[in-house]
Design an enzyme around this catalytic site. Structure first.
Site, PDB file in Angstrom:
ATOM      1  N   THR A  82      29.697 -16.233  25.260  1.00 37.84           N
ATOM      2  CA  THR A  82      30.656 -15.121  25.165  1.00 37.84           C
ATOM      3  C   THR A  82      31.212 -15.120  23.736  1.00 37.84           C
ATOM      4  OG1 THR A  82      32.359 -16.621  26.022  1.00 37.84           O
ATOM      5  CG2 THR A  82      31.343 -15.128  27.604  1.00 37.84           C
ATOM      6  N   ARG A 113      32.049 -31.306  25.003  1.00 38.07           N
ATOM      7  CA  ARG A 113      32.127 -31.280  23.538  1.00 38.07           C
ATOM      8  C   ARG A 113      30.728 -31.479  23.000  1.00 38.07           C
ATOM      9  NH1 ARG A 113      35.418 -36.533  23.318  1.00 38.07           N
ATOM     10  NH2 ARG A 113      34.092 -36.733  25.126  1.00 38.07           N
ATOM     11  N   LYS A 143      30.735 -30.233  12.988  1.00 37.54           N
ATOM     12  CA  LYS A 143      31.298 -31.567  13.246  1.00 37.54           C
ATOM     13  C   LYS A 143      30.137 -32.561  13.285  1.00 37.54           C
ATOM     14  CE  LYS A 143      31.574 -32.212  18.189  1.00 37.54           C
ATOM     15  NZ  LYS A 143      32.438 -32.259  19.341  1.00 37.54           N
ATOM     16  N   PHE A 179      33.852 -28.234  30.095  1.00 37.08           N
ATOM     17  CA  PHE A 179      34.718 -28.716  29.007  1.00 37.08           C
ATOM     18  C   PHE A 179      33.948 -29.578  28.018  1.00 37.08           C
ATOM     19  CE2 PHE A 179      37.289 -28.134  32.842  1.00 37.08           C
ATOM     20  CZ  PHE A 179      38.205 -27.204  32.374  1.00 37.08           C
ATOM     21  N   LEU A 217      43.934 -34.973  16.604  1.00 34.42           N
ATOM     22  CA  LEU A 217      45.089 -35.170  15.722  1.00 34.42           C
ATOM     23  C   LEU A 217      44.645 -35.636  14.331  1.00 34.42           C
ATOM     24  CD1 LEU A 217      48.121 -34.718  16.320  1.00 34.42           C
ATOM     25  CD2 LEU A 217      48.368 -37.199  16.478  1.00 34.42           C
ATOM     26  N   THR A 229      32.872 -19.221  29.245  1.00 32.09           N
ATOM     27  CA  THR A 229      34.297 -19.040  28.941  1.00 32.09           C
ATOM     28  C   THR A 229      34.582 -17.544  28.866  1.00 32.09           C
ATOM     29  OG1 THR A 229      34.219 -21.083  27.680  1.00 32.09           O
ATOM     30  CG2 THR A 229      36.099 -19.630  27.278  1.00 32.09           C
ATOM     31  N   CYS A 276      33.644 -22.665  19.748  1.00 32.21           N
ATOM     32  CA  CYS A 276      34.649 -22.521  20.815  1.00 32.21           C
ATOM     33  C   CYS A 276      36.075 -22.295  20.343  1.00 32.21           C
ATOM     34  CB  CYS A 276      34.619 -23.736  21.728  1.00 32.21           C
ATOM     35  SG  CYS A 276      33.115 -23.832  22.680  1.00 32.21           S
ATOM     36  N   ALA A 316      43.830 -34.804  10.738  1.00 31.61           N
ATOM     37  CA  ALA A 316      44.047 -33.715   9.780  1.00 31.61           C
ATOM     38  C   ALA A 316      42.842 -33.602   8.857  1.00 31.61           C
ATOM     39  CB  ALA A 316      45.306 -34.009   8.973  1.00 31.61           C
TER      40      ALA A 316
END
Ligand code: UDX
Length: 456
Positions: free
Chosen positions: A104, A170, A344, A168, A271, A140, A281, A273
């Site tokens: 989607t 990854r 990633k 869900f 978390l 989704t 996504c 940075a």
């Protein structure tokens, strides 16, 4: 927590040996992994996709994308004969549970979700449904979509039911996330207990292993997915906003994040940075959620998602600015070496890759940008043919005026700064993912720069 008392399928559901006969419509990252994992759970599965090349690869037991552990389960499932692959949707007719796993993507600048593939898949599946079948959405979708599809099935009185069971996973841990998810969410129509019982049979092994199961209405199940992704994106942008504050004050965002993460209410996930989020996504989902909130007249409550997106974009601009500064303010004709193209590590996916976005910004300002990546070079070449590509870090760094680390592949943290120092023209490294050992790089003569970290 619910544990099914037995693997017995509700009446009318087609069995295949110990398992069910299941179709998976849409064999991208989500669908292909889901199909193969269902086969590994003992079901008989047919994966269906309109892309003949993709289906051809899967049928030969070849993964069409890089996903750790996927090749093994694919080979195993193909060898066992429990998974088949086809472009012919009619193959779904022999199955009684049908997972919708199509993409989607973002529709346009409005940020809304493009539901074309969901509707196409549903329309093509519809003539092959039999009474008692269950259609299970995993894609989704904007909240309200599942309700519309359920209403259509009931209006057309075909006797099939609909449930929503968001995924869900990854990328990079897709297999593990599929066979041992944190939770199973079943969205079902009011009073529909049968669909939950069927899903219990599909996931019997997972439930027996203790995976929690949450049953909700369709709308909640649709929202769990986008709300979770919006929350993760918010966490990432929050720590990146703190990085800006660190830059303005001399604080260190890496130590800050580490200390914050020790509070179990906060936790360390999402978390880190640096360069912010990308991929297929998070960005798309926060925009689609905001767009849906606008349609529903409640956008005011979700205004923070706009900031999340803006902060994330700011990370890319800051990385480009740090490269510009390293080149004395003008990138024209400068040589920039980029480590990383995937969105990633652990993936060859370059969709909305922050690394490629920054590389393109620098190229647009006249820099000669040479990119390397352990897995994503082919995809990067297709998406950004204007960039130069190199097989490894040393080749990319040849005569570079600045070296940028943009994707945190673990192998980059092992690079020898002394060796690279001999390759580049100027020894400035911009470590946007905080992957490198700053003291070691400085000791090797590098000017080490990282967002949110004090300059030495
Ligand atoms: C995400 C969700 O995590 C997953 O639950 C959902 O099903 C699909 O979307 P994925 O896109 O595979 O999964 O990657 P994720 O690991 O969440 O990373 C997304 C992006 O955020 C990457 O670009 C990553 O580099 C970045 N990121 C992640 C950070 O910048 N900081 C972090 O701390 C974590």
């Amino acid at each position: 927590m619910h544990r099914p008392s037995s693997g017995t399928a509700p009446t009318g559901v087609t069995r295949a040996g110990a398992g069910l006969r299941i179709s998976v419509v849409g064999c991208g990252y989500l669908g292909a992994v889901h199909a193969v994992c269902l086969a590994s759970l003992g079901h008989e599965v047919v994966g269906i996709d309109v892309d003949a090349e993709r289906i051809g690869l899967l049928a030969r037991g070849t993964a069409p994308f890089h996903e750790p552990g996927f090749d093994e389960v694919l080979r195993e499932a193909t060898g066992s004969g429990r998974v088949g692959w086809t472009t012919d949707i009619a193959a779904a007719a022999t199955c009684s549970v049908h997972f919708l796993c199509v993409g989607t993507p973002q529709l346009d600048a409005s940020g809304g979700a493009d539901l074309r593939f969901v509707h196409q898949a549903f329309d093509s599946l519809r003539p092959h449904l039999s009474p008692g079948d269950l259609v299970v959405g995993k894609s989704t979708v904007p909240v309200g979509t599942a309700g519309e599809l359920a209403e259509r099935l009931s209006r057309e009185a075909c006797g099939a039911g609909l449930a929503w069971n968001p995924e869900f996973l990854r990328e990079g841990c897709a297999v593990q996330d599929t066979v041992r998810p944190d939770r199973l969410v079943y969205g079902v129509c009011e009073g529909d207990e049968r669909s939950a019982r069927i899903l219990d049979v599909v996931y019997a092994d997972l439930l027996a292993a203790g995976v929690p199961r949450i049953v909700s209405n369709l709308e909640t199940a649709e929202l769990v997915k986008v709300a979770s992704n919006a929350f993760l994106a918010t966490k990432i942008s929050f720590i990146n906003a703190m990085a800006t504050l660190c830059d303005a004050t001399g604080a260190d965002v890496v130590a800050l994040s580490d200390a914050m993460a020790r509070d179990p209410r906060i936790g360390s996930g999402s978390l880190a940075a640096g360069l912010g989020f990308g991929g297929s996504c998070l960005g798309k989902d926060i925009r689609a959620l905001y767009h849906r909130a606008e349609e529903l007249g409640v956008a005011d409550s979700l205004g923070l998602l706009r900031d999340v997106d803006r902060i994330n974009q700011g990370c890319r601009e800051l990385a480009a600015e740090l490269a510009r500064q390293a080149c004395g303010g003008d990138l024209d004709g400068r040589r920039v070496a980029v480590l990383g193209a995937a969105f990633k590590p652990g993936s060859d996916d370059v969709r909305d890759s922050p690394a490629l976005a920054v590389a393109q910004m620098l190229h647009a300002e006249g820099a000669v940008v040479t990119v390397t990546d352990p897995k994503a070079l082919d995809n990067a070449r297709k998406q950004c043919p204007q960039l130069v590509y190199a097989d490894d870090a040393e080749a990319a760094a040849l005569d570079a005026d600045v070296l940028l680390l943009l994707t945190d592949w673990p192998e980059y943290s092992l690079l020898d700064p002394t060796v690279l120092a001999r390759t580049v023209r100027r020894k400035t490294v911009v470590d946007t993912r905080h992957s490198l050992d700053a003291p070691a790089w400085r000791a090797a003569g590098w000017n080490y720069v990282a967002p949110g970290r004090p300059h030495a």
